[in-house]
Design an enzyme around this catalytic site. Structure first.
Site: not given
Ligand SMILES: Cc1cc2nc3c(=O)[nH]c(=O)nc-3n(C[C@H](O)[C@H](O)[C@H](O)COP(=O)(O)OP(=O)(O)OC[C@H]3O[C@@H](n4cnc5c(N)ncnc54)[C@H](O)[C@@H]3O)c2cc1C
Length: 1010
Positions: A678, A759, A793
């Protein structure tokens, strides 16, 4: 012996004879400097420490700091240095101010050896002295690293001032040779092009030229009025093509087309130097006016080699010293043969190289007054005098400036003077004989791998497998796929073509893929271009609950055979996908530019990372693929091996739309799981492309199912599903924690405990120490905070600056942020593009408004494109650790600066956060660096570099605390999470008899046998 070689030897011997009449050491100055150099040449460790100490010294203001650094760099010196160092360090302890004064004086003296003066007035003393020796000059302003446009403008202004000063002070000076003086104006200025524009991007020469030309025109105009000469120096390979192009553009302009007093450098250590020189000569013939080439070998050899190695590029420089020497001679020949259009300036201290030019010029009958030799200030004084005595034209390259901006120049000179390969050391330190030094370099080239073209990329085949075997430790042998080097025009063109073609294909529709079937549900999710929100990049079919159920069924059925497929079969699938990705590389990068607003280089970095994940995990799986004996004990064999977990649900973010998705999918597949993939809604077309590539590579039906849809609908349904065995998730903390919690609940009929690979984000801090190299710290912090709009990130969010440095850092930081190029990343040199979507855009605006209420808005960019989700680079100061700006993840181009008293406080503040993903430190104190390495709470700690840009295998990536489960994507352990370890033990003793040895590895456990 050829007559030319004979002539070269005659010229060379004459120079050596004259050198002997003016005995000189390798360095024109004795004493402290000479001792340091001699030690450096004897001991590599001392040399490294010494050059690093020299590098930091100029930035230290307090004597206590100087003494502390001295201790940190030299306290562990052994062998011959011990007594000297002990005395020095003891003295430093007793009288720090005296020691630091002496040190400063000595290092300044060392720098002055190579720097001809602090300012235009100061340099005149040197120039007058040289004039009396019949040596001319070219003056170069030190200061090559500019981080902002104000700094670049200042450099331009100083160039003009220098020109004026030199012209004024040298009025009435005449040419030392008299003949051909019209080719060699007295005043000669060398310009470092990169110091005139802070945003030079190799991918965008047109932008660089558009900014550089207006800064150079006034300098050239004034030089022409004053009768001076201007030379464009060449620097790193990244800027070479732009500098050549700039030169050709400017000197074709009407104003300068008939001006002969322009010169440019050609670096003979470059493999493409001959091609560049020939193009320049053709250009000049077309222009119809003379120009000058300063031929050198090149000053950035180590740097170029390291850059190429780190990025997987064909090395642009020759790897054997004699190759550079031979090329220097080839280019000398070309230059002299084209004397009618180009004036030669041979920049070398190597007597063989010099003698070659002399001999060949002699052979062609070119008068000595029509070319010149150039040598560096502070080096090889006796060679200069010898050449003058032989009636040659000699010019000295004289750097001017302060010690601090001169440090990188000084370190380059120190490296050159102590290089084992260099001529100067061989002649003046190792006393190599004249006969040896004059040998034809062609005879010294050893056999080696030939490189056809610098532009060619190494083939992917070279990177797959990487020679890994069961005997080689995992990770040690992996060689990363190369980045695309946008220095090359061919790569720029391919990217432009890919963007054009992608633009023509926007708006396509993509189906779901379940059990190998294309499925359309009638409902579509549009993916839009964040730079132009009206533009639909593509539409993917939206999956609902029935399709999610169908995907689970397909994955369950496919698992039965996929889990039995051999490791080799699964690894080869990944390698085929890597090959397809490599073939479609520019197309995929172009898609990322449109779909998620990545700049060219960021998009390419993402595709490279995706390729690396495929190849690295294929390699890692091969290493773990066979059952391995746990211990050698007689009479029993016990083998550990791995089974896949089952169905893996992969939920990926949009910010690394190909890399992270590919990484999680390929890890799951290669370990034998079947996958429901997805992608993020914002990058669903990238997901569709990945599906396409796996299909082309032959992934069996049901093994990989493509299921885009709304997270809160199908995402939640699948996470909770009893038949999903594991979830690999990368994304926000909010969603990640929900998944973590939800997956922990056991549902009716569930057979496996769900494993979650999770994560999440970060609130990453970088600390700038009081002795940091600010040229580096500012550029890397700006890139870490604002590269890809701060939407990584790993991005820098909290910059922690020590009090002592604060004002200097802030001035340069704000100016650097203000110089960034913000815009639509279809343009190659854009650093800051749009944030991903309207929600992110609104959230950023709210964050900035809220930030203004709690801290000081120190900077916010202006001039944004009229359309698109553009948030300007924004910097807040006076931020306190407890403020929202300090605590909450922002995921956008907003940087908070926190001022602290000292390193203790800096580390405390950096660690005082819910997250632990990346962290960074800029410092030149070995002790502080060691401390931060030990104490910074982050999954990835980066010292003296940006805190983003992890490379697969090299920097296994991932955090802990609220940043994730502590697992490392791209690391040797990553695949273990996708598998269940299993031990099979057999008693192999029968009636007291057992085989002597048991093999380390055995064939996989399979039934029926294959
Ligand atoms: C006046 C002047 C101006 C200069 N301007 C520039 C400039 O604008 N840009 C620039 O880049 N350089 C410039 N240089 C060149 C540079 O600074 C060095 O001085 C020069 O490369 C040293 O070469 P050499 O012939 O004096 O010495 P040598 O000892 O014969 O050659 C040393 C050089 O060989 C090359 N080399 C070393 N090891 C290897 C290896 N293993 N394989 C292949 N090649 C190797 C390197 O280029 C090294 O500098 C200039 C030099 C001078 C004298």
């Amino acid at each position: 012996m050829s007559s030319l070689q004979g002539e070269i030897e005659r010229c060379g011997e004459r120079i050596f004879a004259l050198i002997d009449q003016h005995p000189d050491s390798i360095f024109s100055k004795a004493g402290y400097y000479q001792r340091m150099m001699n030690w450096s040449m004897r001991d590599e460790h001392f040399k490294v420490q010494m050059f690093r100490f020299v590098d930091v010294l100029a930035s230290l203001r307090r004597s206590g700091d100087i003494v502390r650094h001295l201790r940190e760099y030299f306290a562990d010196m052994r062998d011959g240095f011990a007594p000297m160092m002990k005395v020095g360090l003891r003295a430093a302890g007793i009288a720090p101010s005296v020691t630091s004064f002496v040190l400063r004086r000595n290092v300044s003296g060392m720098a002055r050896q190579f720097i001809a003066g602090r300012n235009p007035d100061d340099v005149m003393k040197t120039l007058r002295k040289r004039r009396s020796q019949n040596i001319g000059f070219t003056v170069d302003l030190l200061g090559e690293a500019v981080v902002s446009e104000p700094e670049a403008d200042e450099y331009a202004a100083r160039c003009l001032e220098l020109l004026e000063g030199l012209a004024e002070q040298t009025r009435g000076w005449t040419d030392p040779l008299g003949a051909a003086s019209d080719l060699f104006p007295v005043v000669n200025l060398s310009v470092k092009i990169s110091a005139l524009y802070s945003q030079m991007n190799p991918a965008d020469p047109a932008d660089a030229i558009a900014h550089l030309a207006p800064k150079l025109r006034p300098i050239l105009r004034r030089a022409r009025e004053l009768g001076a000469f201007v030379n464009f120096d060449l620097e790193s390979y990244a800027h070479k093509n732009t500098t050549l192009e700039l030169f050709k553009t400017l000197f074709r302009e009407k104003e300068f087309i008939d001006w002969p007093h322009a010169g440019i450098v050609i670096q003979a250590y470059l493999r493409d130097a001959e091609h560049d020189l020939c193009e320049l000569i053709n250009w000049a013939r077309d222009r119809g006016m003379r120009f000058t080439v300063r031929l050198v070998k090149g000053a950035y050899w180590d740097y170029e080699k390291i850059q190429a190695r780190q990025n997987g590029w064909v090395c642009p420089v020759f790897l054997q010293k004699p190759e550079s020497d031979v090329n220097f001679e080839t280019l000398s020949r070309i230059l002299l043969e084209n004397e009618s259009i180009v004036t030669s300036a041979f920049g070398s201290h190597n007597v063989r190289s010099i003698a070659y030019a002399q001999a060949y010029a002699e052979q062609l009958g070119i008068d000595r007054s029509r070319f010149e030799f150039q040598l560096l200030y502070g080096m090889a004084g006796s060679i200069k005098l010898a050449l003058v005595e032989m009636g040659y034209r000699v010019r000295e390259y004289c750097p001017v400036g302060e010690l601090l901006p001169g440090m990188s120049y000084l370190v380059r000179r120190l490296l050159e003077n102590t290089s084992n390969e260099g001529f100067l050391k061989a002649k003046f330190s190792d006393n190599v004989s004249a006969a040896q030094l004059l040998r034809d370099p062609r005879s010294l080239i050893g056999g080696m791998r030939s490189v056809s073209s610098v532009e060619s990329s190494p083939s992917l085949a070279a990177y797959s497998r990487n020679g890994a075997s069961l005997e080689t430790p995992p990770g040690d042998t992996y060689e990363n796929a190369p980045l695309v080097n946008f220095v090359h025009r061919s790569n720029q063109e391919q990217m432009r073509t890919a963007l054009r073609e992608m633009r023509g294909r926007l708006g396509q529709k993509y189906p779901l893929v379940i059990d190998g079937q294309k499925i359309w549900t009638g409902s579509l999710i549009n993916s839009i271009n964040p730079s132009l929100p009206k533009q639909i990049v593509g539409s993917v079919t939206e999956a609902g609950i029935p399709e999610a159920e169908a995907a689970i069924k397909a994955a369950r059925n496919a698992f039965d055979h996929w889990c039995r497929a051999s490791v080799e079969h699964r690894a080869e699938l990944l390698e085929r996908v890597a090959g397809i990705m490599d073939r479609r590389r520019f197309e995929l990068s172009a898609l990322e530019v449109f779909e998620v607003g990545k700049s060219w280089a960021e998009a390419d970095g993402d595709i490279r990372e995706a390729i690396d994940f495929l190849l690295f995990y294929a390699q890692q799986m091969r290493l773990r693929g066979l059952p391995r004996l746990t211990q050698h004990v007689p009479g029993e064999e016990s083998y550990q091996h791995y089974w896949p977990r089952g169905i893996a649900l992969v939920i990926a973010p949009w910010n690394f739309p190909m890399a992270i998705l590919t990484g999680m999918v390929s890890a799951a597949l290669v370990t034998g799981n079947t996958v429901i993939m997805k992608p993020a809604e914002q990058s669903a077309v990238c997901g569709a492309m990945l599906m396409e590539m796996f299909e082309e590579a032959g992934v069996p039906a049901g093994v990989l199912n493509f299921l885009p849809g709304k997270g809160r609908v199908i995402g939640a349904h699948l996470v909770d599903h009893k038949d999903v065995d594991m979830i690999a998730f990368t994304g926000s903390r909010e969603v990640g924690l929900r998944i973590w919690e939800s997956a922990g609940k056991t549902r009716r009929g569930q057979r496996e405990l769900k494993r979650v690979v999770c994560e999440m984000g970060g609130k990453n801090a970088v600390i700038i120490d009081s002795d940091a190299d600010l040229d580096e710290a500012i550029v890397d912090s700006i890139y870490s905070a604002f590269g890809y709009q701060g939407q990584k990130c790993s991005a820098l969010s909290r910059l922690i600056v020590l009090d002592e440095n604060y004002d200097r850092v802030m001035k340069r930081l704000v100016e650097a942020a203000a110089s960034l190029r913000v815009g639509n990343p279809e343009e190659p040199g854009i650093t800051v593009g749009p944030v991903i979507d309207e929600t992110a855009y609104r959230r950023m605006q709210e964050t900035i408004e809220a930030g203004k209420a709690e801290a000081t808005l120190a900077f916010q960019g202006k001039d944004l494109p009229p359309e698109g989700y553009f948030i300007p680079p924004t910097i807040f100061t006076d931020v306190k650790p407890e403020m929202r700006l300090s605590c909450e993840e922002i995921f956008g181009p907003i940087l908070s600066v926190i001022r602290v008293r000292d390193l203790d406080e800096a580390i405390r503040v950096a660690n005082d956060t819910d997250y632990a993903l990346t962290g960074g430190f800029f410092s030149r104190s070995p002790a502080n660096i060691e401390r931060v390495k030990a104490e910074l709470v982050a999954g990835n700690v980066y010292i003296n570099r940006s805190c983003t840009g992890a490379v697969v295998g090299r920097h296994p990536f991932g955090g802990f605390k609220m940043s994730g489960g502590g697992t490392k994507a791209g690391g040797a352990d990553y695949l273990l999470q996708f598998m269940i370890p299993r031990i099979v033990t057999e008693n192999i003793m029968r009636h007291g008899f057992a085989p002597d040895t048991t093999p380390e590895f055995r064939a996989p456990f399979r039934w029926p046998p294959p």
